[in-house]
Structure formats: C-alpha cells, structure tokens
Design a protein around this motif. Structure first.
Motif, mmCIF file in Angstrom:
data_model
loop_
_atom_site.group_PDB
_atom_site.id
_atom_site.type_symbol
_atom_site.label_atom_id
_atom_site.label_comp_id
_atom_site.label_asym_id
_atom_site.label_seq_id
_atom_site.Cartn_x
_atom_site.Cartn_y
_atom_site.Cartn_z
ATOM 1 N N GLY A 88 40.924 36.923 76.959
ATOM 2 C CA GLY A 88 41.452 36.186 75.813
ATOM 3 C C GLY A 88 41.508 34.700 76.091
ATOM 4 O O GLY A 88 41.346 34.245 77.225
ATOM 5 N N PRO A 89 41.730 33.892 75.038
ATOM 6 C CA PRO A 89 41.692 32.431 75.172
ATOM 7 C C PRO A 89 42.689 31.878 76.182
ATOM 8 O O PRO A 89 42.426 30.862 76.820
ATOM 9 C CB PRO A 89 42.013 31.945 73.752
ATOM 10 N N ARG A 179 36.472 34.568 72.438
ATOM 11 C CA ARG A 179 35.604 33.503 72.954
ATOM 12 C C ARG A 179 34.464 33.263 71.976
ATOM 13 O O ARG A 179 33.650 34.154 71.708
ATOM 14 C CB ARG A 179 35.045 33.880 74.328
ATOM 15 N N GLU A 180 34.370 32.063 71.457
ATOM 16 C CA GLU A 180 33.408 31.755 70.408
ATOM 17 C C GLU A 180 31.970 31.876 70.902
ATOM 18 O O GLU A 180 31.613 31.392 71.978
ATOM 19 C CB GLU A 180 33.658 30.339 69.882
ATOM 20 N N LEU A 217 19.232 30.581 67.284
ATOM 21 C CA LEU A 217 19.133 32.032 67.146
ATOM 22 C C LEU A 217 20.406 32.765 67.566
ATOM 23 O O LEU A 217 20.581 33.932 67.228
ATOM 24 C CB LEU A 217 17.954 32.552 67.969
ATOM 25 N N MET A 218 21.281 32.096 68.317
ATOM 26 C CA MET A 218 22.505 32.736 68.778
ATOM 27 C C MET A 218 23.339 33.254 67.604
ATOM 28 O O MET A 218 23.657 32.526 66.671
ATOM 29 C CB MET A 218 23.332 31.738 69.584
ATOM 30 N N PHE A 276 28.789 41.845 68.310
ATOM 31 C CA PHE A 276 28.896 40.405 68.556
ATOM 32 C C PHE A 276 30.177 39.832 67.963
ATOM 33 O O PHE A 276 30.990 39.245 68.671
ATOM 34 C CB PHE A 276 27.673 39.694 67.976
ATOM 35 N N PHE A 277 30.348 39.968 66.659
ATOM 36 C CA PHE A 277 31.462 39.340 65.965
ATOM 37 C C PHE A 277 32.613 40.295 65.649
ATOM 38 O O PHE A 277 33.735 39.861 65.464
ATOM 39 C CB PHE A 277 30.975 38.713 64.645
ATOM 40 N N GLU A 278 32.306 41.581 65.568
ATOM 41 C CA GLU A 278 33.310 42.566 65.169
ATOM 42 C C GLU A 278 33.235 43.789 66.059
ATOM 43 O O GLU A 278 32.156 44.203 66.483
ATOM 44 C CB GLU A 278 33.093 43.012 63.716
#
Length: 315
Positions: A88-89, A179-180, A217-218, A276-278
């Motif tokens: 985590g951040p 993490r972005e 492309l990321m 990736f995002f979810e």
C-alpha cells in the motif's frame, strides 16, 4: 517452410528446444533454491534463430524476474510473483517472506515432440506460503512455426486455473493495492539488459520510441490493442531482435478484461495483466483460462511487419 527442431528433456529439470544449432528455448521446471523468488517454472533462455538472446534471468534489480513466466503478484494476500510485496501507499514495498507462494510442478499430462513442433501439458499446484493448496493449473506450452525465411518462431502459452481453496481467490496487482500504473501480474516477460530503452508499438498507431512508446501503451486494454511488439538492438553485435506478444481471440471472453503492462525503462518488461486496475474473484471450484502467443524474430520489425505476421499465422 518450417525447420526441424530437436527436443532434449532432462527429466526432473528442464526441456530444451534447438533448431539449426541454436537453443531457442529452455523451459525450466526444477524448483529454484530461493523460496523468496517464488519457486515456479519459467522459460529462459529465449533466443532468436540467429542466436540473439531475448530474455533476462535474475537481473540485479529484480532477482525474481526469470525470462517468461506465469505470475500472480497479488492473490488473496499472497505473492506468487516473488520478491518484495507491495503493501500500500504508506508501507510501499516490503520483504515479507511469509507472503511468497509457489507453483509446484506435478508432472506432464501430455508430451509430444514432433519434427517441427513441441507441445506439452503440465500439471501444477499453486501453494500458499504456509503449505495450503489454493489452485490447480493445467498449462499448455507449444513451440512451433520455426521459419528460417522469416527469421521467426512462435510460442503459445495457455493457462487453465481452478480454485481448490474452499473460498474465493481474489486476484489483483500493485495498482489495485494503490500504486499508480503498476498493474503487473499474469504472463510476464523480462527482457535482457540490452533491451532497455527499446521501442514498443501496437496496432492503430499506438506506441513509439523507447519509454515514450511504452508509456503510451501502459494500461491499454487488450480489447483495443490485442498485440504489442518490443524491438531493440543488441550489445556487442549489429543485430536487432523483436518480440511480438498477442492475445488469443478467446481471451476477449475471459473472466476479466486484460490490460498491457509495458516498460522500456528502467527495465524492459511486458505483461498481459489480467487484473491491472480492478480485482476479480474466482469462486471455489470455478476455473478461468487465457491463451497467449509470443513470436521471437530476428531484425527490427515495424508495425506493418507485425500485422502481416499475425494475418498470415492463424490461431
């Protein structure tokens, strides 16, 4: 015309495939000694038909990066990727040895070596750090289409994973943990050191020079870019090589949408990330599957060459 291959199986350790006097691939399934690197099979080295190396192994920046391998960076609090875990951040990356799981080789369900093709079906068990069995995998690896005139060969890699834990398995990534744009997980390739700064491109004008192309492309959905190519020059020679990564058509209907994780700098890496995002969940006794192709080529390809190859080589 395809070229013959030679398959050498050192039982209990590795499978080597050579053609024209060059070892194109070694698939290593003997467990590595360091559990912190997440013991699991991997393909390394990978080489072009001309003998140029196109995979990295235990680089100093990430010792758990080993050629081409199946990973799961965040799985219900466990790390089946290896190395430090992203917590985590606030905590960032930490060495938490009890979080690192493994993928145990259990044997081959099928093993067929022909003049121009190798196909094997491997049985694996995903084991969390405490020894509890969480998942059973049926992995199919097929090396084929060794074409000297094209300077290419292809590797198909598929996964069929079943949850045997007794409760849902939750798949995520560093990005789902905060993490972005660090959504790495799934089938991952680490390039050799001299691929750092290489060019990355995809369909419809996506990508470009170096990290600029990789950044473009990321995080791109596979639905919009079903393939990505990575091309670079080699140290010590005047040679260039290209790797082409592609989703099989049926991946569009998989359990969860995929996105590309792509870096050219500071490390060369490509992953077909399934979370990736979810996050997504796999319920007990349920299964999911994905299939991918990696094309290994001599020379610096452009977009037209990549698209032509995909058009002329069906699934």
């Amino acid at each position: 015309m395809t070229q013959h291959i030679t398959v050498t199986h050192t039982h209990g350790e590795r499978i080597s495939v050579a053609s024209g006097g060059v070892e194109l691939m070694a698939y290593v399934y003997k467990p590595d000694p360091d559990a912190f690197e997440s013991r699991k099979p991997y393909a390394h080295p990978l080489r072009t038909l001309a003998g140029s190396p196109v995979s990295g192994y235990r680089p100093s920046d990430h010792r758990w990066h080993k050629g081409l391998q199946m990973t799961a960076s965040h799985l219900s609090g466990q790390n089946f990727w290896g190395g430090n875990s992203y917590l985590g951040p606030e905590q960032g990356y930490q060495r938490v040895e009890e979080r690192v799981g493994s993928m145990r080789h259990d044997g081959f369900e099928e093993f067929t070596a022909a003049d121009d093709r190798l196909r094997f079906v491997e049985k694996l068990t995903w084991v969390e750090n405490g020894g509890e069995v969480w998942a059973e995998e049926r992995r199919t690896v097929e090396l084929h289409s060794v074409e000297p005139n094209e300077g290419t060969w292809a590797l198909d890699w598929s996964i069929h994973l079943t949850n045997v834990r007794g409760e849902a398995l939750r798949f995520g990534s560093p990005t789902t943990a905060g993490r972005e744009m660090a959504g790495y997980t799934g089938l991952n390739w680490r390039g050799p050191r001299d691929f750092t700064g290489g060019d990355v491109f995809g369909p419809d004008g996506r990508g470009g020079d170096g990290e600029t192309g990789a950044s473009e492309l990321m995080g791109t959905p596979a639905a919009e870019a079903p393939w990505v190519a990575f091309t670079a020059g080699h140290d010590g020679t005047d040679a260039h090589s290209t790797l082409l990564f592609a989703h099989a058509p049926e991946n569009a209907g998989a359990i969860h949408a995929s996105h590309w994780f792509v870096r050219s700098e500071p490390i060369p890496s490509v992953a077909a990330s399934w979370a990736f995002f979810e996050e997504f969940e796999l319920e007990p006794r349920e299964s999911f599957g994905y299939r991918y192709r990696v094309v290994v080529a001599d020379g610096a390809w452009d977009r037209a060459r990549a698209e032509d190859y995909l058009k002329t080589h069906g699934w």
